[in-house]
Design an enzyme around this catalytic site. Structure first.
Site, PDB file in Angstrom:
ATOM      1  N   GLY A  64       8.956  -0.703   3.057  1.00 41.85           N
ATOM      2  CA  GLY A  64       9.547   0.029   4.173  1.00 41.85           C
ATOM      3  C   GLY A  64       9.742  -0.836   5.394  1.00 41.85           C
ATOM      4  N   ASP A  66       9.196  -3.039   8.725  1.00 46.10           N
ATOM      5  CA  ASP A  66       8.237  -4.072   9.102  1.00 46.10           C
ATOM      6  C   ASP A  66       7.566  -3.664  10.413  1.00 46.10           C
ATOM      7  OD1 ASP A  66       6.814  -6.310   9.790  1.00 46.10           O
ATOM      8  OD2 ASP A  66       8.461  -7.724   9.481  1.00 46.10           O
ATOM      9  N   LEU A  67       6.493  -2.906  10.310  1.00 50.43           N
ATOM     10  CA  LEU A  67       5.836  -2.358  11.501  1.00 50.43           C
ATOM     11  C   LEU A  67       5.318  -3.445  12.435  1.00 50.43           C
ATOM     12  CD1 LEU A  67       3.825   0.668  10.034  1.00 50.43           C
ATOM     13  CD2 LEU A  67       6.083   0.668  11.116  1.00 50.43           C
ATOM     14  N   HIS A  89      21.356   1.994   8.304  1.00 46.72           N
ATOM     15  CA  HIS A  89      22.108   3.205   7.969  1.00 46.72           C
ATOM     16  C   HIS A  89      23.551   2.896   7.609  1.00 46.72           C
ATOM     17  CE1 HIS A  89      19.057   5.936  10.265  1.00 46.72           C
ATOM     18  NE2 HIS A  89      18.550   5.365   9.198  1.00 46.72           N
ATOM     19  N   ASP A 144      13.696   7.635   8.042  1.00 51.99           N
ATOM     20  CA  ASP A 144      14.994   7.022   8.316  1.00 51.99           C
ATOM     21  C   ASP A 144      15.589   6.607   6.979  1.00 51.99           C
ATOM     22  OD1 ASP A 144      13.392   4.868   7.626  1.00 51.99           O
ATOM     23  OD2 ASP A 144      14.054   3.581   9.265  1.00 51.99           O
TER      24      ASP A 144
END
Length: 267
Positions: A64, A66-67, A89, A144
């Protein structure tokens, strides 16, 4: 392709898209999102590509967002995330709106935006070692990458909310039972099986695939009668297209239709 974080190769009219940050679990940062959009644009436009497969490098599909890179933006994190999701998106829009089949080869963990990306695929095959988790609510975030659009449509609203609220992971078998993926494949054979499927589809009626996809997506917002009206119009158009003519002629002549040759020769 010069891109480093998203690689594109073409094999037998199949575009193979590989997320390529294995040291970071193929997590999506701003650079990867940009490269994914560029690759998606190429896949949607290239006449050499008639089907697209997406997979991950290493032993994960994608964990997911990249925090760590997001957090480094400090007070600018909100504007940074708007940029990341704008590219991500647009990439997903290119992939899902193109006529070409878009197939996921899920080779390990698909979490957060990685799972959303799997949900956006037309077809998805997963390794028997794969895991799926939405993960967003765990860190106080929301979905998202089209996750809030496709997941409820695939599994139903209550199951979608369960996956979001509880962050419960699904193994490949359960993800298949819930309709998130089509088939579970032995890990060592995953790419072989998906590429065989993609190469067969690449020989098929690409434009008919695209119109079918549009009909299915539009059906979610149409009445019965308006959807049947669309079906009538599209069917009539397809019957007079080069693909339709070849398919009907081949059926009457009791032979296999040659859509790839027909499409290329007509341009």
């Amino acid at each position: 392709m010069e891109n480093k974080l998203v690689q594109l190769t073409i094999q037998n009219h199949v575009g193979i898209v590989r997320l390529n940050r294995p040291e970071a679990g193929n997590s999506i940062n701003l650079e990867m999102a940009k490269e994914l959009m560029d690759v998606a644009n190429i896949c949607s436009e290239s006449e050499k590509i008639r089907a697209v497969v997406i997979t991950g490098s290493g032993n994960k599909f994608s964990v997911g967002g990249d925090l760590r890179s997001f957090a480094e933006e400090g007070e600018q994190i909100s504007s940074h995330l708007k940029s990341v999701t704008a590219y991500l998106h647009q990439a997903i829009s290119y992939f899902t709106r193109m006529n070409k089949p878009f197939i996921g080869a899920v080779n390990g963990v698909a979490a957060g935006a990685g799972m959303s990306l799997v949900c956006a695929c037309d077809l998805a095959y997963a390794s028997d070692k794969s895991k799926f988790v939405m993960a967003y609510n765990r860190v106080g975030l929301t979905p998202d990458g089209s996750g809030s659009y496709f997941l409820p449509r695939l599994v139903g609203m209550k199951r979608a909310l369960e996956l979001m609220y509880t962050n419960r992971p699904l193994d490949a078998k359960e993800a298949s039972e819930w309709g998130i993926i089509n088939h579970v494949v032995a890990d060592e054979r995953l790419l072989e099986v998906v590429l065989e499927l993609a190469e067969n589809l690449a020989k098929g009626p690409m434009n008919a695939f695209g119109e079918t996809k549009k009909l299915f997506y539009h059906s979610l917002q149409e009445t019965l009668e308006s959807q049947m009206s669309k079906e009538s119009l599209v069917l009539a158009e397809r019957a007079s297209s080069s693909e339709g003519k070849e398919g009907i002629t081949a059926f009457l002549e009791k032979r296999e239709a040659v859509f790839l040759k027909e499409t290329i020769s007509s341009k």
